[in-house]
Write an enzyme that holds these catalytic residues in place. Sequence first.
Site, PDB file in Angstrom:
ATOM      1  N   SER A   1       0.843  -1.197   0.000  1.00 20.70           N
ATOM      2  CA  SER A   1       0.000   0.000   0.000  1.00 20.70           C
ATOM      3  C   SER A   1       0.873   1.240   0.000  1.00 20.70           C
ATOM      4  CB  SER A   1      -0.875   0.020   1.248  1.00 20.70           C
ATOM      5  OG  SER A   1      -0.065   0.143   2.402  1.00 20.70           O
ATOM      6  N   ASP A   2       0.304   2.349  -0.473  1.00 19.11           N
ATOM      7  CA  ASP A   2       0.972   3.614  -0.217  1.00 19.11           C
ATOM      8  C   ASP A   2       0.807   3.906   1.279  1.00 19.11           C
ATOM      9  OD1 ASP A   2       2.306   6.023  -0.377  1.00 19.11           O
ATOM     10  OD2 ASP A   2       1.214   6.732  -2.126  1.00 19.11           O
ATOM     11  N   TRP A   3       1.612   4.813   1.768  1.00 16.91           N
ATOM     12  CA  TRP A   3       1.690   5.081   3.208  1.00 16.91           C
ATOM     13  C   TRP A   3       0.412   5.805   3.687  1.00 16.91           C
ATOM     14  CZ3 TRP A   3       5.106   2.422   1.115  1.00 16.91           C
ATOM     15  CH2 TRP A   3       6.292   2.042   1.711  1.00 16.91           C
TER      16      TRP A   3
END
Length: 749
Positions: free
Chosen positions: A284-286
């Site tokens: 995932s992106d942060w």
Amino acid sequence: MKLRRKISLISAAVALCCGSVGAQTGETAAPAATPWMNAQLGAEERARLAVAAMTFDEKLKLVYGYFGADMESKKSTRPAPSHKQSAGFIYGVPRLGIPHLWETDAGVGVASQAGPDARPGTALPSGLNTAATWDLQTAYAGGAMIGAEARAYGFNVLLAGGVNLMREPRNGRNFEYAGEDPLLAGKIVGAQIKGIQSNRVVSTLKHFALNDQETGRTTLNVRIDDRSARMSDLLALQIANEDGNPGSVMCSYNRVNGAYSCENSYLLNEVLKKDWGFKGWVMSDWGAVHSTVPAANAGLDQQSGMPFDQADYFGPPLKEAVLNGWVPQARLDDMVRRILYAMFAHGVVDHPVAPAPQTIDFKAHAAVSRKDAQEGMVLLKNSAGALPLKPSAKRIAVIGGYADRGVLAGGGSSLVYPAGGNAAPELAPKTWPGPVMVYPSSPLKAIQARMPSATVVYNDGSDRAAAAKLARDSDVVLVFATQWTGEGFDMPNLSLPDQQDELISTVVAANANTVVVLETGGPVTMPWLPKVSAVLEAWYPGSDGGEAIAGVLFGEVNPSGHLPATFPASESQLPRPVLDGYPEVADRRFDVDYSEGAAVGYKWFDLKGLKPLFPFGHGLSYTEFAFSDLAASVKGGVLRASFTVKNAGKVAGKQVAQLYVSPLKVRWEAPKRLAGFQKVELQPGAGVQSSVTVDPRLLAVYDSASKTWKVAKGDYKLTLASSAADEQSISTVVHLEAAVYDVTGKLTR
Ligand code: BGC
């Protein structure tokens, strides 16, 4: 009991106990039989064997990522084995020989954060600059260089590989990406990923998908039909994935057709994993995860950067979900297998990173960065041979843009800290997505060094009258104009900020021999364009940018960059004259309708008959080129165009031959598409025969119902040009038979 026997008993126990829910083993003893460490086996087999040896809790650890820095706002501290000030960390399984994952940003080099722990790195020029090279070797070399720095600093995952299509020229992150065309962007980023991974470091492909603006990036919902998405943003990602073979893909913050990208089963399970056959893992992106069960079942393999998300979705809640069968055990195994597959396939396990930082040859790396910058700078205008600069000039004015101190960089997570520190530490914002970074590579000094007997005077441009006076007293004026862009925000419009348009207009009124050097994140408008004598788009030129710019200005290097994106004449020409959701209101949810479909950039301009300021593909040289002998052949359904390029001028140079294709009868999303390109280097008077092979997807229309690319029978015009609006272009017509290609572009019948 002999030691070896003891170990093999333990490993037998490991083999019996592990791989099922709730199984536990000791963390200390290493099993004697570790068949997954056998490098003779394929990565898939090795991953399968390793998963079978893992406990439930070990598996859960591998799918849960931490932020690699302390976060005061969340009262969290980074895991002890993580690298200070880094993007991420994931615990490996040391007892099985599976190393931790140390992650760092990003596409222009090893990023860092402010403070005493900042890690000096070499910054490549911006992604747009690399795309403007139209040169896959340069993109590969840059990737190989930053991948080497990542490894030298002990990272085995580089979060590079951004290929979001430039639908929105005001997007603050355009500088991290590769422009508006799916073929060019996909090829360039694919080559960069390959270069990075040549260091046995995993590269990511991001941000998957359609994260094309920063305003409201975590709340907006992109609406686009499948066919258009497959022929635009997804095609760029698909090509980069095929060419680069990244170990990992990062799902983005935004929603797409209603579902968050990181819990979008259609995007992750269907498009990426099934249709494209992606075998690595989706991280995932942060802060982009919003659930446990939907995300895991939709294809997310690893939660990143905790505590960025609202909750520990892939922590205890995932354990509970698997124990209850809401997320099948097989799905957790698949998540882990994918991570391990990528680690084995890309050498992360067999070639562990060193525990302490290794020496970096910064000088050699700066040369790689400089070459990329010089290959991608675009000479937009050059009237009456204003450039290259004449050695006869006695008085040179250099105005604005911190040119006395250095060159601008883009802001946000991708920011690389230079060895010499920020040359303009006073600039705001000083905190994220800042600081506004000026790399200490001064164009002024580089210019002075090349003109030892001339008077080179700097004026910072803050006082327009003083700048004009200096201009009047000079033979030639170089104005440096900057546009700072960065992650987390977009530009309100396409104008240069801080009244720099007024500065340039005032200066050129005082001296018509004015050359403008732009350091911008992307396209800008230029109300002063007709008056100035030359414009060089230098993007964010990276660590050695001052030298790179001077080399081009003085003709040591003949410019050969071509625009990877259209420069609009005004915002009113854009599909969305006003940026959706701008200015950002926290937590506001809104839709962005990509009703232009796949008609992105020049395709939109062609479709609507709009004349941009500078067309896609545009770029001048200090020499002249001519195209001839364009011929097309079709063999086994593969279209190949051959042609001759000649250097008709007086100095050596490089030309980018761009092949555009337009159907004569069938309707596409736009009148023409870029179908191939080739950069060639030629001595004066020399010519070369060259050719490009066309990816059939660029001749086809995607059919969502059958998941195929369909080429319609008929005549197609092929145009060989040096930009999307080249008046000297040559063309031919080719007849294509109907053909059907599968979702990956392979001929089916
Ligand atoms: C960015 C990613 C980056 C991540 C880790 C996010 O804010 O969107 O591109 O890799 O942070 O720093």
